[in-house]
Motif scaffolding. Structure first.
Motif, mmCIF file in Angstrom:
data_model
loop_
_atom_site.group_PDB
_atom_site.id
_atom_site.type_symbol
_atom_site.label_atom_id
_atom_site.label_comp_id
_atom_site.label_asym_id
_atom_site.label_seq_id
_atom_site.Cartn_x
_atom_site.Cartn_y
_atom_site.Cartn_z
ATOM 1 N N ASP A 114 33.453 42.727 37.406
ATOM 2 C CA ASP A 114 34.644 43.404 37.921
ATOM 3 C C ASP A 114 34.654 43.479 39.443
ATOM 4 O O ASP A 114 35.708 43.315 40.057
ATOM 5 N N ASP A 115 33.497 43.717 40.060
ATOM 6 C CA ASP A 115 33.476 43.843 41.519
ATOM 7 C C ASP A 115 33.812 42.513 42.193
ATOM 8 O O ASP A 115 34.474 42.489 43.229
ATOM 9 N N TYR A 117 35.786 40.155 40.880
ATOM 10 C CA TYR A 117 37.226 39.980 40.667
ATOM 11 C C TYR A 117 38.017 40.906 41.602
ATOM 12 O O TYR A 117 39.003 40.487 42.213
ATOM 13 N N ALA A 118 37.578 42.134 41.731
ATOM 14 C CA ALA A 118 38.268 43.096 42.603
ATOM 15 C C ALA A 118 38.240 42.642 44.064
ATOM 16 O O ALA A 118 39.243 42.794 44.777
ATOM 17 N N GLU A 119 37.123 42.076 44.483
ATOM 18 C CA GLU A 119 37.023 41.560 45.857
ATOM 19 C C GLU A 119 38.051 40.448 46.065
ATOM 20 O O GLU A 119 38.722 40.399 47.102
ATOM 21 N N ALA A 121 40.832 40.082 44.379
ATOM 22 C CA ALA A 121 42.167 40.684 44.283
ATOM 23 C C ALA A 121 42.569 41.412 45.563
ATOM 24 O O ALA A 121 43.759 41.635 45.797
ATOM 25 N N GLU A 122 41.603 41.762 46.390
ATOM 26 C CA GLU A 122 41.915 42.404 47.679
ATOM 27 C C GLU A 122 42.510 41.421 48.681
ATOM 28 O O GLU A 122 43.250 41.826 49.570
ATOM 29 N N GLU A 126 47.987 37.414 42.568
ATOM 30 C CA GLU A 126 47.698 36.929 41.212
ATOM 31 C C GLU A 126 47.825 35.420 41.073
ATOM 32 O O GLU A 126 47.005 34.781 40.423
#
Length: 161
Positions: A114-115, A117-119, A121-122, A126
């Motif tokens: 998740d981290d 992917y979140a990085e 997404a920042e 999409e």
């Protein structure tokens, strides 16, 4: 059998031309998606090189380092790509794309955390994340083809600009 006496490998393009053509179409669609999403071509080459490093694909490394250089990529960044986390040579978008590429390539080791992917997404929207996942998926597939069939590096030359 020694490595100096290799066995002949299947020529996939000749033996299964329809599947090979489908793979080429997938590659083309992934390139179009990245272009439409405005993912920088430089990032795409870094993705291809990094996945190929992880997978030990000499053919793809030869191809994509040549393509990267022909697009203006520096030798320093190419040489340091294997240790990108320890260098100041890559910006935030490139770092996020490289982390995502590594996670996709090594999906068996953490299932794209998740981290990571979140990085991504920042710094990517999409459509861009989707394009990066497709780019990583396609180069991983090509790596497996080139390694399994022992494609010989050295002969590839980038298209003239």
């Amino acid at each position: 059998m020694s490595t100096s006496d290799p066995i002949s490998r299947v020529a996939l393009k000749k033996t299964t031309p329809d599947v090979s053509a489908a793979m080429g179409a997938l590659h083309g669609a992934a390139v179009s998606a990245a272009r439409d999403a405005k993912v920088e071509p430089e990032i795409l080459e870094l993705v291809r090189i990094r996945a190929s490093q992880i997978n030990g694909c000499a053919f793809c490394l030869d191809m994509h380092t040549k393509d990267a250089r022909s697009q203006g990529e520096s030798e320093q960044r190419i040489y340091a790509l294997n240790a990108w986390r320890e260098t100041p040579f890559f910006n935030g978008r490139e770092r996020a794309a490289l982390a995502l590429t590594e996670a996709v390539t090594l999906v068996h080791d953490g299932h794209v955390p998740d981290d990571v992917y979140a990085e991504a997404a920042e710094v990517f929207d999409e459509e861009q994340i989707a394009a990066l996942i497709w780019a990583a998926t396609v180069i991983n597939a090509y790596n497996r083809i080139a390694v399994a069939t022992r494609m010989v590096p050295g002969g590839y030359q980038p298209a003239a600009k």
